[in-house]
Design a protein around this motif. Structure first.
Motif, PDB file in Angstrom:
ATOM      1  N   HIS A 138      87.451  64.645 101.129  1.00 26.86           N
ATOM      2  CA  HIS A 138      88.026  65.203  99.902  1.00 26.86           C
ATOM      3  C   HIS A 138      89.252  64.406  99.460  1.00 26.86           C
ATOM      4  O   HIS A 138      89.402  64.089  98.268  1.00 26.86           O
ATOM      5  CB  HIS A 138      88.409  66.666 100.135  1.00 26.86           C
ATOM      6  CG  HIS A 138      89.040  67.324  98.942  1.00 26.86           C
ATOM      7  ND1 HIS A 138      88.313  67.705  97.837  1.00 26.86           N
ATOM      8  CD2 HIS A 138      90.332  67.639  98.677  1.00 26.86           C
ATOM      9  CE1 HIS A 138      89.131  68.236  96.937  1.00 26.86           C
ATOM     10  NE2 HIS A 138      90.368  68.204  97.428  1.00 26.86           N
ATOM     11  N   LEU A 139      90.119  64.070 100.408  1.00 27.61           N
ATOM     12  CA  LEU A 139      91.302  63.279 100.066  1.00 27.61           C
ATOM     13  C   LEU A 139      90.921  61.885  99.593  1.00 27.61           C
ATOM     14  O   LEU A 139      91.541  61.339  98.673  1.00 27.61           O
ATOM     15  CB  LEU A 139      92.232  63.196 101.284  1.00 27.61           C
ATOM     16  CG  LEU A 139      92.915  64.500 101.707  1.00 27.61           C
ATOM     17  CD1 LEU A 139      93.712  64.290 102.982  1.00 27.61           C
ATOM     18  CD2 LEU A 139      93.812  65.030 100.606  1.00 27.61           C
ATOM     19  N   ASP A 140      89.901  61.323 100.220  1.00 26.32           N
ATOM     20  CA  ASP A 140      89.437  59.995  99.808  1.00 26.32           C
ATOM     21  C   ASP A 140      88.907  60.035  98.387  1.00 26.32           C
ATOM     22  O   ASP A 140      89.230  59.173  97.545  1.00 26.32           O
ATOM     23  CB  ASP A 140      88.341  59.528 100.782  1.00 26.32           C
ATOM     24  CG  ASP A 140      87.954  58.074 100.542  1.00 26.32           C
ATOM     25  OD1 ASP A 140      88.731  57.341  99.896  1.00 26.32           O
ATOM     26  OD2 ASP A 140      86.875  57.663 101.005  1.00 26.32           O
ATOM     27  N   THR A 181      91.242  62.800 120.628  1.00 25.23           N
ATOM     28  CA  THR A 181      90.553  61.868 119.737  1.00 25.23           C
ATOM     29  C   THR A 181      90.971  62.048 118.285  1.00 25.23           C
ATOM     30  O   THR A 181      90.775  61.155 117.465  1.00 25.23           O
ATOM     31  CB  THR A 181      89.024  62.056 119.850  1.00 25.23           C
ATOM     32  OG1 THR A 181      88.688  63.400 119.477  1.00 25.23           O
ATOM     33  CG2 THR A 181      88.542  61.790 121.261  1.00 25.23           C
ATOM     34  N   LEU A 182      91.561  63.209 117.971  1.00 17.33           N
ATOM     35  CA  LEU A 182      91.962  63.495 116.584  1.00 17.33           C
ATOM     36  C   LEU A 182      93.475  63.528 116.391  1.00 17.33           C
ATOM     37  O   LEU A 182      93.940  63.833 115.292  1.00 17.33           O
ATOM     38  CB  LEU A 182      91.390  64.864 116.155  1.00 17.33           C
ATOM     39  CG  LEU A 182      89.874  65.005 116.150  1.00 17.33           C
ATOM     40  CD1 LEU A 182      89.503  66.445 115.867  1.00 17.33           C
ATOM     41  CD2 LEU A 182      89.244  64.093 115.118  1.00 17.33           C
ATOM     42  N   VAL A 216      86.391  69.704 113.780  1.00 21.17           N
ATOM     43  CA  VAL A 216      86.096  68.300 113.442  1.00 21.17           C
ATOM     44  C   VAL A 216      85.389  68.216 112.100  1.00 21.17           C
ATOM     45  O   VAL A 216      85.682  67.336 111.280  1.00 21.17           O
ATOM     46  CB  VAL A 216      85.239  67.659 114.561  1.00 21.17           C
ATOM     47  CG1 VAL A 216      84.755  66.273 114.146  1.00 21.17           C
ATOM     48  CG2 VAL A 216      86.046  67.559 115.849  1.00 21.17           C
ATOM     49  N   TRP A 217      84.468  69.157 111.866  1.00 17.82           N
ATOM     50  CA  TRP A 217      83.775  69.170 110.568  1.00 17.82           C
ATOM     51  C   TRP A 217      84.773  69.403 109.443  1.00 17.82           C
ATOM     52  O   TRP A 217      84.700  68.755 108.389  1.00 17.82           O
ATOM     53  CB  TRP A 217      82.717  70.271 110.588  1.00 17.82           C
ATOM     54  CG  TRP A 217      82.027  70.465 109.276  1.00 17.82           C
ATOM     55  CD1 TRP A 217      80.992  69.740 108.766  1.00 17.82           C
ATOM     56  CD2 TRP A 217      82.335  71.462 108.280  1.00 17.82           C
ATOM     57  NE1 TRP A 217      80.637  70.202 107.526  1.00 17.82           N
ATOM     58  CE2 TRP A 217      81.434  71.256 107.197  1.00 17.82           C
ATOM     59  CE3 TRP A 217      83.259  72.491 108.190  1.00 17.82           C
ATOM     60  CZ2 TRP A 217      81.445  72.057 106.071  1.00 17.82           C
ATOM     61  CZ3 TRP A 217      83.270  73.280 107.067  1.00 17.82           C
ATOM     62  CH2 TRP A 217      82.384  73.065 106.014  1.00 17.82           C
ATOM     63  N   GLY A 218      85.738  70.316 109.656  1.00 16.50           N
ATOM     64  CA  GLY A 218      86.752  70.574 108.631  1.00 16.50           C
ATOM     65  C   GLY A 218      87.634  69.369 108.375  1.00 16.50           C
ATOM     66  O   GLY A 218      87.951  69.044 107.218  1.00 16.50           O
ATOM     67  N   ILE A 219      88.032  68.645 109.440  1.00 19.66           N
ATOM     68  CA  ILE A 219      88.843  67.432 109.277  1.00 19.66           C
ATOM     69  C   ILE A 219      88.059  66.374 108.517  1.00 19.66           C
ATOM     70  O   ILE A 219      88.598  65.663 107.652  1.00 19.66           O
ATOM     71  CB  ILE A 219      89.279  66.899 110.653  1.00 19.66           C
ATOM     72  CG1 ILE A 219      90.304  67.851 111.290  1.00 19.66           C
ATOM     73  CG2 ILE A 219      89.877  65.507 110.537  1.00 19.66           C
ATOM     74  CD1 ILE A 219      91.646  67.860 110.623  1.00 19.66           C
TER      75      ILE A 219
END
Length: 424
Positions: free
Chosen positions: A192-194, A154-155, A183-186
């Motif tokens: 953060h990138l957004d 899924t990732l 998943v929480w880190g992603i």
């Protein structure tokens, strides 16, 4: 996922074939090798032939033979006795041998034995082991498919999407013990990138507006300077008083332009460095455990003596991750600019605050340079030809300031020490 399903199906078929094959093989082996009882039969018959009559053997010493029955030759004509003689008893298999003495048949010896039951048990045990192993393997693969492979799939496209700057997709939450934190880190990375992208666009817009505004503001004093300079060149100001007044105006307008330039430099510095700290509380032990896990192996590899002093596990204000970033910057500077012999972390308290002292051996910074160490883009005279941008200690200072703490440096005789002040 199709390949994983095919793999599970293939392994299931493989175990079924192994199960069937082993069953056939063991049954054949049972038929071929399950004749140990004949040794006892031959022993019994040989003993009777030597005694030239029927004698009951000692069955307690027998492993396979359970019962021995004798039918006299003259009794073999009696149908009832004959039928009873050959009737199956005690779930045993039977073996009949004629008792011959001096070329004369005295009768028939029936020997009941249990030889195949043991083999059947062995077959069932082996088949059961293979079956349990196969089921366990299939269940393990199904578990891995559900708990590891399916969440990962899924990732799988998420890193590519993030690299292209597409942050709109939602990442489904997962309580999986293996992938929950991943998943929480992603998700945190995506957010953060957004936020970084939005901030970069906003800063770029503000930068352009600022440059347009400053360029407009600079034109006025710059034109005035040109006019004053031309007037002085053409001798319009014919007295000393007028000339000094014109020079003063030029100086004032130059200071005004200089202030605009400083504003541009300051704004550019703020755009380069974006420091965000999420303040809460953390235990000192957690921070030091992170430092140990990261730097103990590295110091062993570089043959650097690394010592951590005793401390009390106090609850500190700030962010554990940001505090680790500060310590990381200082220790990395110690590796880069120190002599690599020794790095030490010690602890002490002062005025209700927890202080962490990080010391290293090497060439110290000059005392007159200490006040400028934490300025942006400043590099001390002890850096030599080593690469750097002069922002590490500036970032440390900003992080400590946002955590309501402080950082200061002391030049030692044979090295440097940095002191971090945390609120308790």
């Amino acid at each position: 996922m199709k390949k994983i399903n095919l793999l599970i199906f293939g392994i299931s078929c493989f175990y079924l074939l192994v199960l069937a094959g082993m069953g056939i093989f063991l049954k054949n082996q049972s038929k071929e090798k399950g004749r140990e009882y004949l040794i006892e039969v031959n022993r019994i018959m040989k003993g009777m032939e030597e005694q030239e009559c029927f004698s009951m053997p000692d069955l307690d010493k027998m492993i396979y033979v359970k019962e021995v029955t004798f039918l006299k030759a003259e009794e073999s004509q009696d149908t009832v006795l004959l039928e009873d003689f050959f009737q199956k008893k005690n779930h045993c298999e039977s073996h009949v041998e004629p008792l011959i003495v001096n070329h004369e048949i005295l009768g028939f010896v029936r020997i009941d034995y249990k030889g195949s039951i043991k083999r059947e048990k062995e077959i069932w045990v082996v088949e059961g082991v293979i079956a349990v192993t196969g089921i366990a393997t299939i269940l393990l693969l199904c578990y891995l498919r559900k708990e590891l492979i399916k969440p990962f799939l899924t990732l799988r496209d998420m890193p590519y999407e993030l690299s292209k700057g597409r942050f709109g997709g939602e990442i489904p939450e997962s309580k999986n013990r293996f992938f929950g934190k991943f998943v929480w880190g992603i998700t945190m990375l995506k957010d953060h990138l957004d936020a970084s992208q939005k901030k970069a666009l906003r800063l770029e817009k503000e930068k352009k507006m600022l440059l347009l505004s400053i360029s407009h503001d600079i034109k006025t004093p710059l034109n005035s300077i040109k006019l004053y300079a031309k007037a002085l060149e053409e001798g319009v100001y014919d007295t000393d008083v007028k000339q000094k007044r014109a020079a003063g105006q030029i100086e004032r307008l130059s200071d005004e332009i200089e202030s605009f330039v400083k504003k541009v430099v300051q704004t550019s510095s703020e755009e380069i460095i974006w420091i965000e700290v999420e303040n809460s509380e953390f235990y000192l032990k957690e921070l030091i455990e992170m430092v140990k896990a990261y730097y103990v192996p590295k110091c062993k590899l570089t043959m650097t003596e690394f010592q951590i002093g005793n401390f009390e596990n106090r609850l500190l204000k700030g962010s554990r991750d940001s505090a680790f970033e500060v310590i990381e910057n200082i220790i990395e500077n110690a590796f880069k600019y120190g002599d690599g012999r020794r790095i030490e972390i010690s602890f002490y308290e002062e005025e209700g605050c927890q202080l962490i002292q990080i010391s290293n051996t090497g060439i110290p910074v000059k005392k007159e340079e200490i006040p400028h160490l934490f300025d942006s883009f400043y590099r001390g005279s002890n850096v030599g030809e080593k690469e750097g941008n002069g922002l590490g200690l500036y970032i440390c200072k900003e992080i400590m300031r946002k955590m309501e703490g402080e950082i200061f440096a002391i030049s030692l005789e044979n090295g440097m020490s940095f002191h971090l002040v945390f609120q308790i």
